[in-house]
Design a protein around this motif. Structure first.
Motif, short mmCIF file in Angstrom:
data_model
loop_
_atom_site.label_atom_id
_atom_site.label_comp_id
_atom_site.label_asym_id
_atom_site.label_seq_id
_atom_site.Cartn_x
_atom_site.Cartn_y
_atom_site.Cartn_z
N PRO A 281 -1.62 4.26 11.03
CA PRO A 281 -1.11 5.32 11.91
C PRO A 281 0.42 5.32 12.00
N ASP A 282 1.04 4.14 12.03
CA ASP A 282 2.52 4.08 12.08
C ASP A 282 3.14 4.66 10.81
N GLU A 283 2.53 4.40 9.66
CA GLU A 283 3.04 4.96 8.41
C GLU A 283 2.89 6.48 8.40
N VAL B 76 8.06 12.03 10.40
CA VAL B 76 9.50 12.03 10.70
C VAL B 76 10.30 12.36 9.45
N LEU B 77 10.02 11.67 8.35
CA LEU B 77 10.77 11.89 7.11
C LEU B 77 10.63 13.32 6.61
N ALA B 78 9.41 13.85 6.66
CA ALA B 78 9.18 15.24 6.22
C ALA B 78 9.91 16.22 7.14
N GLY B 79 9.91 15.96 8.42
CA GLY B 79 10.62 16.81 9.36
C GLY B 79 12.12 16.78 9.13
N LYS C 75 12.56 2.23 12.38
CA LYS C 75 12.04 2.79 11.13
C LYS C 75 10.92 1.91 10.58
N ILE C 76 9.83 2.54 10.24
CA ILE C 76 8.66 1.86 9.66
C ILE C 76 8.73 2.05 8.14
N GLU C 77 8.55 0.99 7.41
CA GLU C 77 8.48 1.10 5.95
C GLU C 77 7.09 1.59 5.56
N VAL C 78 7.05 2.48 4.60
CA VAL C 78 5.77 2.97 4.07
C VAL C 78 5.43 2.07 2.88
N ARG C 79 4.29 1.41 2.96
CA ARG C 79 3.89 0.46 1.92
C ARG C 79 3.67 1.15 0.58
N PRO C 80 4.08 0.51 -0.52
CA PRO C 80 3.88 1.09 -1.85
C PRO C 80 2.42 1.38 -2.17
N GLU C 81 1.50 0.61 -1.60
CA GLU C 81 0.07 0.81 -1.86
C GLU C 81 -0.42 2.17 -1.38
N THR C 82 0.30 2.77 -0.43
CA THR C 82 -0.08 4.07 0.09
C THR C 82 0.49 5.21 -0.75
N LEU C 83 1.33 4.87 -1.72
CA LEU C 83 2.04 5.87 -2.53
C LEU C 83 1.55 5.87 -3.97
N SER D 271 -4.78 20.66 14.92
CA SER D 271 -3.94 19.73 15.68
C SER D 271 -4.74 18.53 16.16
N ARG D 272 -5.99 18.75 16.55
CA ARG D 272 -6.84 17.62 16.97
C ARG D 272 -7.10 16.68 15.80
N THR D 273 -7.33 17.26 14.64
CA THR D 273 -7.55 16.45 13.45
C THR D 273 -6.35 15.55 13.17
N VAL D 274 -5.17 16.12 13.25
CA VAL D 274 -3.94 15.35 13.01
C VAL D 274 -3.79 14.26 14.07
N ARG D 275 -4.09 14.57 15.30
CA ARG D 275 -4.02 13.54 16.37
C ARG D 275 -4.97 12.38 16.08
N LYS D 276 -6.12 12.67 15.49
CA LYS D 276 -7.06 11.60 15.13
C LYS D 276 -6.48 10.72 14.03
N TRP D 277 -5.74 11.33 13.09
CA TRP D 277 -5.11 10.53 12.03
C TRP D 277 -4.08 9.58 12.61
N VAL D 278 -3.20 10.09 13.47
CA VAL D 278 -2.13 9.25 14.01
C VAL D 278 -2.63 8.31 15.10
N GLY D 279 -3.80 8.62 15.65
CA GLY D 279 -4.40 7.73 16.64
C GLY D 279 -5.30 6.67 16.03
N GLY D 280 -5.48 6.71 14.72
CA GLY D 280 -6.33 5.73 14.05
C GLY D 280 -7.82 5.98 14.23
N GLU D 281 -8.19 7.17 14.74
CA GLU D 281 -9.60 7.48 14.96
C GLU D 281 -10.30 7.92 13.68
N SER D 282 -9.55 8.51 12.76
CA SER D 282 -10.12 8.90 11.48
C SER D 282 -9.07 8.73 10.38
N ARG D 283 -9.56 8.58 9.18
CA ARG D 283 -8.68 8.34 8.04
C ARG D 283 -8.12 9.67 7.52
#
Length: 116
Positions: free
Chosen positions: A25-27, A33-36, A6-14, A66-78
């Motif tokens: 990308p890990d967050e 996972v949590l939403a699912g 389990k990865i902690e989600v930093r408070p700065e992101t919330l 789907s490609r856009t989401v893959r870029k988010w989790v791959g760290g290619e785009s914010r």
């Protein structure tokens, strides 16, 4: 998901946008996972995320979204703040776009890591 993975989600992101720090990308994957889990799934798929946050060009869960989401989790785009805020709400973190002192989330979920 096991506790050790389990990865902690930093408070700065919330935080509301002016104080927000983009998630790693890990967050992002952890929030999928949590939403699912809140929907009775193992995690949300890229297509489900794209449809949920409006990144799917067709609304059918295929293609650019789907490609856009893959870029988010791959760290290619914010990930855009609005998309992150929707996902965080779905994951149980509450209405992160609300500043302190404004009306609280009517569900009472607040912010911080949700209990699963």
């Amino acid at each position: 998901m096991s506790q050790q993975n389990k990865i902690e989600v930093r408070p700065e992101t919330l935080r509301p946008f002016p104080e927000w720090e983009p998630p790693s990308p890990d967050e992002i994957r952890q929030v999928f996972v949590l939403a699912g889990e809140r929907r009775g799934l193992k995690k949300l798929t890229g297509a489900q995320v794209a449809d949920l946050v409006g990144a799917s060009s067709t609304g059918a869960g295929v293609g650019k979204g789907s490609r856009t989401v893959r870029k988010w989790v791959g760290g290619e785009s914010r990930i855009p703040y609005g998309a992150w805020a929707i996902l965080c709400h779905e994951a149980g973190f509450g209405l992160i776009w609300r500043s302190e002192g404004l009306e609280k989330d009517p569900s009472g979920s607040g912010s911080g890591n949700p209990e699963i």
